[in-house]
Design a protein around this motif. Structure first.
Motif, PDB file in Angstrom:
ATOM      1  N   ALA A 128      21.766   8.113 -18.818  1.00 25.54           N
ATOM      2  CA  ALA A 128      20.830   8.374 -17.377  1.00 25.54           C
ATOM      3  C   ALA A 128      21.825   8.643 -16.379  1.00 25.54           C
ATOM      4  CB  ALA A 128      19.798   7.114 -17.054  1.00 25.54           C
ATOM      5  N   ALA A 129      22.923   8.047 -16.262  1.00 20.98           N
ATOM      6  CA  ALA A 129      23.905   8.574 -15.033  1.00 20.98           C
ATOM      7  C   ALA A 129      24.465  10.014 -15.317  1.00 20.98           C
ATOM      8  CB  ALA A 129      25.183   7.432 -15.124  1.00 20.98           C
ATOM      9  N   LEU A 130      24.972  10.101 -16.784  1.00 24.27           N
ATOM     10  CA  LEU A 130      25.338  11.554 -16.727  1.00 24.27           C
ATOM     11  C   LEU A 130      24.354  12.674 -16.721  1.00 24.27           C
ATOM     12  CD1 LEU A 130      27.588  10.371 -19.850  1.00 24.27           C
ATOM     13  CD2 LEU A 130      28.434  11.098 -17.355  1.00 24.27           C
ATOM     14  N   LEU A 131      23.461  12.328 -17.365  1.00 22.52           N
ATOM     15  CA  LEU A 131      21.971  13.358 -17.162  1.00 22.52           C
ATOM     16  C   LEU A 131      21.594  13.673 -15.913  1.00 22.52           C
ATOM     17  CD1 LEU A 131      20.302  15.276 -18.873  1.00 22.52           C
ATOM     18  CD2 LEU A 131      18.909  13.353 -19.237  1.00 22.52           C
ATOM     19  N   ASN A 132      21.301  12.634 -15.074  1.00 27.13           N
ATOM     20  CA  ASN A 132      21.027  12.891 -13.698  1.00 27.13           C
ATOM     21  C   ASN A 132      21.829  13.580 -12.653  1.00 27.13           C
ATOM     22  OD1 ASN A 132      18.353  12.454 -14.180  1.00 27.13           O
ATOM     23  ND2 ASN A 132      18.236  10.346 -13.412  1.00 27.13           N
ATOM     24  N   ALA A 133      23.295  13.208 -13.091  1.00 19.75           N
ATOM     25  CA  ALA A 133      24.345  13.759 -12.013  1.00 19.75           C
ATOM     26  C   ALA A 133      24.307  15.301 -12.689  1.00 19.75           C
ATOM     27  CB  ALA A 133      25.713  13.286 -12.697  1.00 19.75           C
ATOM     28  N   LEU A 134      24.272  15.545 -13.815  1.00 27.04           N
ATOM     29  CA  LEU A 134      24.142  16.950 -14.240  1.00 27.04           C
ATOM     30  C   LEU A 134      22.902  17.744 -13.659  1.00 27.04           C
ATOM     31  CD1 LEU A 134      25.320  19.509 -15.896  1.00 27.04           C
ATOM     32  CD2 LEU A 134      23.892  18.594 -17.626  1.00 27.04           C
ATOM     33  N   MET A 143      17.241  10.730  -7.562  1.00 26.91           N
ATOM     34  CA  MET A 143      17.759  11.447  -8.277  1.00 26.91           C
ATOM     35  C   MET A 143      18.914  10.894  -9.061  1.00 26.91           C
ATOM     36  SD  MET A 143      16.114  14.186  -7.028  1.00 26.91           S
ATOM     37  CE  MET A 143      15.182  15.174  -5.622  1.00 26.91           C
ATOM     38  N   ALA A 144      19.434   9.947  -8.814  1.00 26.18           N
ATOM     39  CA  ALA A 144      20.491   9.253  -9.581  1.00 26.18           C
ATOM     40  C   ALA A 144      20.000   8.197 -10.579  1.00 26.18           C
ATOM     41  CB  ALA A 144      21.352   8.458  -8.627  1.00 26.18           C
ATOM     42  N   ALA A 145      19.049   7.268 -10.176  1.00 27.72           N
ATOM     43  CA  ALA A 145      18.471   6.449 -11.072  1.00 27.72           C
ATOM     44  C   ALA A 145      17.996   6.931 -12.071  1.00 27.72           C
ATOM     45  CB  ALA A 145      17.611   5.624 -10.480  1.00 27.72           C
ATOM     46  N   ALA A 146      17.572   6.281 -13.188  1.00 26.95           N
ATOM     47  CA  ALA A 146      16.852   6.732 -14.563  1.00 26.95           C
ATOM     48  C   ALA A 146      15.310   6.964 -14.353  1.00 26.95           C
ATOM     49  CB  ALA A 146      16.965   5.586 -15.422  1.00 26.95           C
ATOM     50  N   TYR A 147      15.237   7.907 -13.407  1.00 27.95           N
ATOM     51  CA  TYR A 147      13.919   8.575 -13.020  1.00 27.95           C
ATOM     52  C   TYR A 147      13.590   9.991 -13.653  1.00 27.95           C
ATOM     53  CZ  TYR A 147      11.988   4.659  -9.942  1.00 27.95           C
ATOM     54  OH  TYR A 147      11.331   3.342  -9.678  1.00 27.95           O
ATOM     55  N   SER A 148      12.574  10.663 -13.610  1.00 27.76           N
ATOM     56  CA  SER A 148      12.454  12.085 -13.918  1.00 27.76           C
ATOM     57  C   SER A 148      12.564  12.965 -12.696  1.00 27.76           C
ATOM     58  CB  SER A 148      10.930  12.176 -14.679  1.00 27.76           C
ATOM     59  OG  SER A 148      10.129  11.651 -13.589  1.00 27.76           O
ATOM     60  N   GLU A 149      12.829  12.397 -11.334  1.00 28.27           N
ATOM     61  CA  GLU A 149      12.681  13.135 -10.429  1.00 28.27           C
ATOM     62  C   GLU A 149      13.818  14.575 -10.396  1.00 28.27           C
ATOM     63  OE1 GLU A 149      10.005  10.560  -8.613  1.00 28.27           O
ATOM     64  OE2 GLU A 149      11.521  10.584  -9.908  1.00 28.27           O
ATOM     65  N   ALA A 190      15.095  15.896 -13.211  1.00 27.50           N
ATOM     66  CA  ALA A 190      14.530  16.806 -14.190  1.00 27.50           C
ATOM     67  C   ALA A 190      13.305  17.611 -13.733  1.00 27.50           C
ATOM     68  CB  ALA A 190      14.249  16.156 -15.305  1.00 27.50           C
ATOM     69  N   PHE A 191      12.601  16.954 -12.938  1.00 29.43           N
ATOM     70  CA  PHE A 191      11.451  17.684 -12.541  1.00 29.43           C
ATOM     71  C   PHE A 191      12.043  18.638 -11.440  1.00 29.43           C
ATOM     72  CE2 PHE A 191       7.795  18.567  -9.624  1.00 29.43           C
ATOM     73  CZ  PHE A 191       6.808  18.806 -10.420  1.00 29.43           C
ATOM     74  N   ALA A 192      12.721  18.631 -10.458  1.00 30.69           N
ATOM     75  CA  ALA A 192      13.124  19.428  -9.337  1.00 30.69           C
ATOM     76  C   ALA A 192      13.935  20.424 -10.163  1.00 30.69           C
ATOM     77  CB  ALA A 192      14.167  18.749  -8.522  1.00 30.69           C
ATOM     78  N   VAL A 193      14.610  20.504 -10.963  1.00 32.28           N
ATOM     79  CA  VAL A 193      15.487  21.651 -11.629  1.00 32.28           C
ATOM     80  C   VAL A 193      14.427  22.416 -12.206  1.00 32.28           C
ATOM     81  CG1 VAL A 193      16.309  20.385 -13.638  1.00 32.28           C
ATOM     82  CG2 VAL A 193      17.592  22.164 -12.890  1.00 32.28           C
ATOM     83  N   LEU A 194      13.490  22.076 -12.992  1.00 33.31           N
ATOM     84  CA  LEU A 194      12.799  22.949 -13.636  1.00 33.31           C
ATOM     85  C   LEU A 194      11.868  23.513 -12.706  1.00 33.31           C
ATOM     86  CD1 LEU A 194      11.817  20.143 -16.837  1.00 33.31           C
ATOM     87  CD2 LEU A 194      13.070  22.597 -16.599  1.00 33.31           C
ATOM     88  N   ALA A 195      10.967  22.668 -11.675  1.00 30.12           N
ATOM     89  CA  ALA A 195      10.219  23.397 -10.833  1.00 30.12           C
ATOM     90  C   ALA A 195      11.040  24.528  -9.971  1.00 30.12           C
ATOM     91  CB  ALA A 195       9.682  22.299 -10.087  1.00 30.12           C
ATOM     92  N   PHE A 196      12.430  24.207  -9.456  1.00 32.17           N
ATOM     93  CA  PHE A 196      12.816  24.975  -8.551  1.00 32.17           C
ATOM     94  C   PHE A 196      13.282  26.305  -9.385  1.00 32.17           C
ATOM     95  CE2 PHE A 196      14.544  21.348  -5.700  1.00 32.17           C
ATOM     96  CZ  PHE A 196      13.247  21.382  -5.204  1.00 32.17           C
ATOM     97  N   SER A 197      13.255  26.002 -10.793  1.00 40.01           N
ATOM     98  CA  SER A 197      14.047  27.352 -11.518  1.00 40.01           C
ATOM     99  C   SER A 197      12.798  27.991 -11.671  1.00 40.01           C
ATOM    100  CB  SER A 197      14.592  26.808 -12.822  1.00 40.01           C
ATOM    101  OG  SER A 197      15.713  26.140 -12.691  1.00 40.01           O
ATOM    102  N   ALA A 198      11.683  27.537 -12.172  1.00 39.90           N
ATOM    103  CA  ALA A 198      10.409  28.108 -12.452  1.00 39.90           C
ATOM    104  C   ALA A 198       9.976  28.919 -11.187  1.00 39.90           C
ATOM    105  CB  ALA A 198       9.207  27.316 -12.754  1.00 39.90           C
ATOM    106  N   MET A 199       9.916  28.469 -10.120  1.00 39.69           N
ATOM    107  CA  MET A 199       9.854  29.153  -8.788  1.00 39.69           C
ATOM    108  C   MET A 199      10.718  30.477  -8.549  1.00 39.69           C
ATOM    109  SD  MET A 199       9.175  25.812  -6.279  1.00 39.69           S
ATOM    110  CE  MET A 199       8.057  24.561  -6.725  1.00 39.69           C
TER     111      MET A 199
END
Length: 507
Positions: free
Chosen positions: A121-127, A166-172, A174-183
């Motif tokens: 979670a720490a590595l994935l959300n940092a990326l 954005m740092a914790a084991a939440y989906s925020e 992941a959602f932000a990068v997908l939504a902003f990229s889609a827009m």
């Protein structure tokens, strides 16, 4: 790396600033987790099975703050799947990503699954948070057409008031990068790429379904453009049919992950004989009995939502487990939570009012009628430009829904991970009213006042000046408005790390 720096120094600075902020957040949450005792919160906390080893204790001490509140659900789902009914309020994309990364991590140490998942979670959300900042920069350039304003907004994202999520084991993240990229892809005219990214976002968070509105608006705007050009009726009819078909297919694609997951939950909890294929440990069964949780594959009465005409487990859980509904949160005892949501509510409302008051005709025509300045290619740029209309509508709709129908304190992370408006409007205010950010060039403020302060030109080896750092280093000389905006961002960023990571109430 040097070639990347020369090609796009702003992008490089945004990514590195995001990574540095995330590293600082991880360090601070570890410190606060050590110094502040955990609050005994009435939250989901599954029993730890098996004795932890010394390395597990170290990981928990360093990263345990990332696994609080709803993060417990994501970690539990990643480890054991959708074992409990109320876990189905959390969509599967992020837990699947956690499980995949935890399985791929090369770790010679003996670690429990939860410890591996915390590391993942720490590595994935940092990326993901760094990628989200980069996507916001590119989206801002396309919509605002002011590179420095887009740059400032992307930097502010790394100090988001919702930063702890954005740092914790939440989906925020992941959602932000997908939504902003889609827009961003939609702004470039890539409808199907955008639809695919929006669909993935809807597999991460349920509010991703609202993003279908961007696709509908995009198709409507293209049709309105054909009408204004006076195309012949047969051509117009053919074009309208093609756009309607594209809109229907793209919306179906966006809704597909959510629908498939609802069907999966129905089979999991409603179909007789749909066993788990695995034994449920007794401590988990005892937790379910104590808390009244429904366990998949365990004999018992069929859940009431299974008998509904449209069996949606998501809406049932929100209603039954968390009492989410229209105006249900409007109680005197919830006043502290309304106060927590007040800054983001005021800022988002101010953004909507500023845009509407600046562009009344554009808003009345829903942005579908091209003005003469647009036809001449001289449309207003920046936050108040015509291209930002649909984003303001999206942000305002989320604000109204969240304020009336959700636990209002989550508005900060709800808007902070879903809409670019919070960052664009903050950047707009800073550039319009903060003399330290004024300079000549394309981003000259509309006020036309004398320009002061350090130039944002490159310094060093292709590294642009970071305006956020400059404002913080000159805190005493910046305007009260700048202090209010940065105080809100930094204050919530820091308070979130202190409170959330110790099971204390937060947004």
């Amino acid at each position: 790396m040097e070639r990347w720096s020369r090609a796009d120094p702003q992008l490089r600075e945004v990514v590195w600033f995001a990574l540095r902020c995330r590293a600082l957040a991880l360090l601070l949450q570890a410190v606060f987790n050590l110094l502040v005792p955990d609050h005994a919160a009435d939250a989901f906390s599954p029993p730890r099975l098996g004795p932890p080893g010394p390395w597990d204790a170290l990981v928990e001490r360093l990263l345990g703050g990332l696994g609080r509140w709803d993060a417990e659900h994501f970690l539990f789902i990643a480890e054991r799947g959708y074992l409990l009914e109320h876990n189905c309020a959390f969509l599967p994309l992020f837990p699947l990503g956690l499980r995949l990364l935890a399985g791929l991590l090369p770790c010679p140490l003996q670690l429990q699954p939860r410890s591996r998942l915390l590391l993942a979670a720490a590595l994935l959300n940092a990326l993901l948070s760094a990628l989200a900042a980069a996507a916001l920069l590119r989206l801002g350039r396309a919509v605002l057409r002011r590179p420095r304003q887009a740059f400032l907004a992307a930097l502010l994202f790394s100090l988001s008031p919702a930063g702890v999520f954005m740092a914790a084991a939440y989906s925020e993240s992941a959602f932000a990068v997908l939504a902003f990229s889609a827009m961003w892809q939609l702004e470039k005219g890539h409808g199907w790429r955008s639809g695919l990214l929006f669909a993935l976002a809807a597999a991460a968070r349920a509010n991703g379904l609202v993003n279908a509105g961007f696709v509908l608006y995009w198709c409507s705007k293209r049709l309105a453009l054909q009408l204004q050009r006076g195309a012949a009726f047969p051509v117009l009819w053919k074009r309208a049919l093609g756009l309607a078909s594209s809109a229907a297919l793209l919306c179906a694609l966006i809704f597909l992950p959510f629908v498939v997951f609802q069907y999966y939950a129905y089979v999991r909890f409603c179909e007789p004989g749909a066993g788990l294929g695995q034994a449920v440990p007794e401590p988990l069964l005892q937790l379910a009995r104590d808390k009244g949780y429904r366990v998949a594959g365990v004999a018992g009465a069929k859940p009431p939502w299974c008998s509904q005409r449209f069996p949606l487990v998501y809406s049932y859980i929100q209603d039954t487990y968390w009492n989410v509904g229209f105006l249900r949160y409007f109680e005197l005892r919830q006043i502290p939570n309304f106060l927590l949501a007040l800054p983001v509510t005021l800022l988002s409302s101010w953004a909507a009012w500023t845009y509407v008051s600046t562009n009344p005709r554009h808003c009345l025509t829903l942005g579908l009628e091209r003005s003469k300045s647009e036809e001449r290619g001289k449309a207003r740029d920046g936050f108040c430009g015509p291209a930002a209309f649909v984003y303001v509508v999206h942000s305002t709709a989320l604000l109204a829904f969240g304020f009336c129908c959700m636990h209002v304190q989550v508005l900060t992370r709800f808007l902070g991970s879903s809409s670019p408006i919070l960052y664009w409007f903050a950047a707009h205010l800073l550039q319009e009213h903060e003399p330290l950010l004024w300079s000549t060039g394309a981003d000259k403020p509309a006020s036309g006042k004398a320009l002061l302060g350090k130039s944002p030109s490159s310094c060093g080896k292709g590294t642009p000046d970071n305006p956020v750092v400059r404002l913080l280093l000159n805190w005493r000389s910046i305007t009260p408005l700048s202090k209010s905006i940065l105080g809100f961002f930094l204050g919530y960023w820091l308070l979130g790390l202190i409170l959330h990571c110790n099971f204390l109430p937060w947004t």
